[in-house]
Design a protein around this motif. Sequence first.
Motif, PDB file in Angstrom:
ATOM      1  N   LEU A   1       0.816  -1.222   0.000  1.00 40.73           N
ATOM      2  CA  LEU A   1       0.000   0.000   0.000  1.00 40.73           C
ATOM      3  C   LEU A   1       0.845   1.265   0.000  1.00 40.73           C
TER       4      LEU A   1
ATOM      5  N   PHE B   1       0.816 -13.961  10.005  1.00 46.51           N
ATOM      6  CA  PHE B   1       1.057 -14.657   8.742  1.00 46.51           C
ATOM      7  C   PHE B   1      -0.251 -14.858   7.972  1.00 46.51           C
TER       8      PHE B   1
ATOM      9  N   VAL C   1      -5.024  -9.375  -3.221  1.00 42.83           N
ATOM     10  CA  VAL C   1      -5.281 -10.169  -2.013  1.00 42.83           C
ATOM     11  C   VAL C   1      -6.295 -11.274  -2.321  1.00 42.83           C
TER      12      VAL C   1
ATOM     13  N   PHE D   1       1.685 -15.361  -1.665  1.00 44.96           N
ATOM     14  CA  PHE D   1       0.387 -14.838  -1.209  1.00 44.96           C
ATOM     15  C   PHE D   1       0.605 -13.440  -0.631  1.00 44.96           C
ATOM     16  N   TYR D   2      -0.477 -12.742  -0.360  1.00 43.46           N
ATOM     17  CA  TYR D   2      -0.354 -11.445   0.309  1.00 43.46           C
ATOM     18  C   TYR D   2      -0.207 -11.691   1.800  1.00 43.46           C
TER      19      TYR D   2
ATOM     20  N   GLU E   1      -3.366 -13.334   8.701  1.00 41.37           N
ATOM     21  CA  GLU E   1      -4.295 -12.193   8.627  1.00 41.37           C
ATOM     22  C   GLU E   1      -3.780 -10.984   7.865  1.00 41.37           C
ATOM     23  N   ARG E   2      -2.460 -10.769   7.891  1.00 39.16           N
ATOM     24  CA  ARG E   2      -1.956  -9.478   7.425  1.00 39.16           C
ATOM     25  C   ARG E   2      -1.477  -9.460   5.977  1.00 39.16           C
ATOM     26  N   ALA E   3      -2.269  -8.848   5.110  1.00 40.05           N
ATOM     27  CA  ALA E   3      -1.964  -8.778   3.677  1.00 40.05           C
ATOM     28  C   ALA E   3      -1.166  -7.509   3.382  1.00 40.05           C
ATOM     29  N   GLN E   4       0.124  -7.556   3.700  1.00 40.61           N
ATOM     30  CA  GLN E   4       0.949  -6.354   3.581  1.00 40.61           C
ATOM     31  C   GLN E   4       1.560  -6.202   2.186  1.00 40.61           C
TER      32      GLN E   4
END
Lengths: 345, 345
Positions: free
Chosen positions: A79, A150, A91, A183-184, A152-155
């Motif tokens: 982002l 790992f 995502v 993956f995100y 939950e967080r789509a960084q």
Amino acid sequence: MTRERAYFEASALRKHGGLCSDHVPEVYHFDRAMSLIGMRYIEPPHIILRKGLVAGVEYPLLAEHMADYMAKTLFFTSLLYNSTTDHKKGVAQYCENVEMGRLTEQVVFSDPYMAAKYNRCTSPFLDKDAEAVRGDDELKLEIAELKSMFIERAQALVHGDLHTGSIMVTTDSTQVIDPEFAFYGPMGYDIGAFLGNLILAYFSQDGHADQANDRKAYKLWILKTIEDSWNLFHKKFVDLWNKHKDGNGEAYLPPIYNNSELLSLAQKKYMTSLFHDSLGFGSAKMIRRIVGIAHVEDFESIEDASKRASCERRALDCAKSILKGRRQFESIEKVIAHVQSFTRD
Amino acid sequence: MTRERAYFEASALRKHGGLCSDHVPEVYHFDRAMSLIGMRYIEPPHIILRKGLVAGVEYPLLAEHMADYMAKTLFFTSLLYNSTTDHKKGVAQYCENVEMGRLTEQVVFSDPYMAAKYNRCTSPFLDKDAEAVRGDDELKLEIAELKSMFIERAQALVHGDLHTGSIMVTTDSTQVIDPEFAFYGPMGYDIGAFLGNLILAYFSQDGHADQANDRKAYKLWILKTIEDSWNLFHKKFVDLWNKHKDGNGEAYLPPIYNNSELLSLAQKKYMTSLFHDSLGFGSAKMIRRIVGIAHVEDFESIEDASKRASCERRALDCAKSILKGRRQFESIEKVIAHVQSFTRD
């Protein structure tokens, strides 16, 4: 493993390749129905980095190249560069690679901390050490936090398996392969995988030392590579951020983060948090390679089990302490000093 | 706003209704092409909670009901209850509600912190206060962290707009409506929205006091409701966790979190982090209602602008200090004492 992983591998190779073509092999053709990837042949003398590390070969450009790869692939899929709309599209796409994610959850974040069928360790030497991991409440509280992050967080679009077996090298080329776990997820998962596996390589060197080569200089080269990898990554990542600060990135809008002092504070906070995430994930990756299902050639190739166990124990103790105390480290130099404190020289 | 939001509203009503039918109206029919929702008529004397709070009406069951709603909808859509596979399916589905998410990002996490076209405040009284928000670097660093968490962290299926205008009440019924902003996000966003809007209601009471009713008792009722809402939520959430600890939830596997002391420590850590997230999001929601585009009837209905501004200023100052210092609060009682310190009585 699902056949569909080829789709995510090809997608990630293309996405990351578009962002960092120097270090990602080109995909010429992908056939989803056949799960067939036609891609660049990574020609000899490229070898898997892990094999080079076992053999004691120095790669003078490795840190620079990997810093470049990590900075570009992570920054440009976060982002900091993208709009929320584009981000959420990515995502959603990679949410479908869930079977590969579940495998990681199990082997990295779960099995090492419980009595699991396929766990193994250098027995009987490390039996008590493995048992201690399974009984370490403080460690289990930390690993729970990392596991949730790992999932939950789509960084950013992470490689998802960035250990030294997913990198092919010569002294002047570095190619990252096998992003089938992409993956995100949290950026620190990739950075930690790379740094953690270098630390494993470091701890394995005593087991590879012989009369012809005591590996002392090589150990220092590994430590220098760890240091440079993080510091160069940090620099390149922040440079990208500064270069694109007036772009479409949703996270830090220019009219809000409108003075250089504030932006610099924001970057410092972001990078510190990323550093600690990386240390956490990196140590988790180390632990799982010693008491979990999948071990690394760095240690496996040490024939003398007692000697192997002693190298592994130092790596394990080091990883446990970093995982628990990661937020105390202010710089990679401090981490390296800590790593060194677990060996005799 | 997109017409497709009706699809997400209907989906969330059905999902949350299945988990907490007492406090979510039933959907009888949904037609996606027509964006038409046929649902239970929430009959009089139900009114919008915010109107009741402005009128000074006590709702003795509100805290109990909302704690029940939040505990059930959040717990059962999180990794504490679900497998990663189910979780990621939900995440992917709601990623498509991105337009609504973007609207929230703009009005809650961006516009109040910059010179934005539709920002307004009780002028000229609060002009300097609004300007101070836009110049507060410490605040901007905190809001950046919350904004990233809002977009990146898929912790549970949240309502996404759980203010006191999304709740219909009588003295013995509480119905949560309008989840058109629903998505997989941080749990604290819902809890914070509810608590933050109650705090706004609290600060507005001085503006509604008159000779017939000084609102002092009502202010205490609001504070008690805030206290009970969190404490009952905490209890119900942890009770659900204990009840389902041997289920399919991926986050804390029973063979790892295998003793009650460890589980209890894990829960304490989780709930503390959730508490601080809730305080952060709650204060962000308060700030945006005073210096952003959309204001609340609690303050808007105070006709005397000077009196309104003075109520709003206290709420704003309180919110800013909670946002910055949220990690220092150990209990909701401490937060309430802090809130009270901004008023004269």
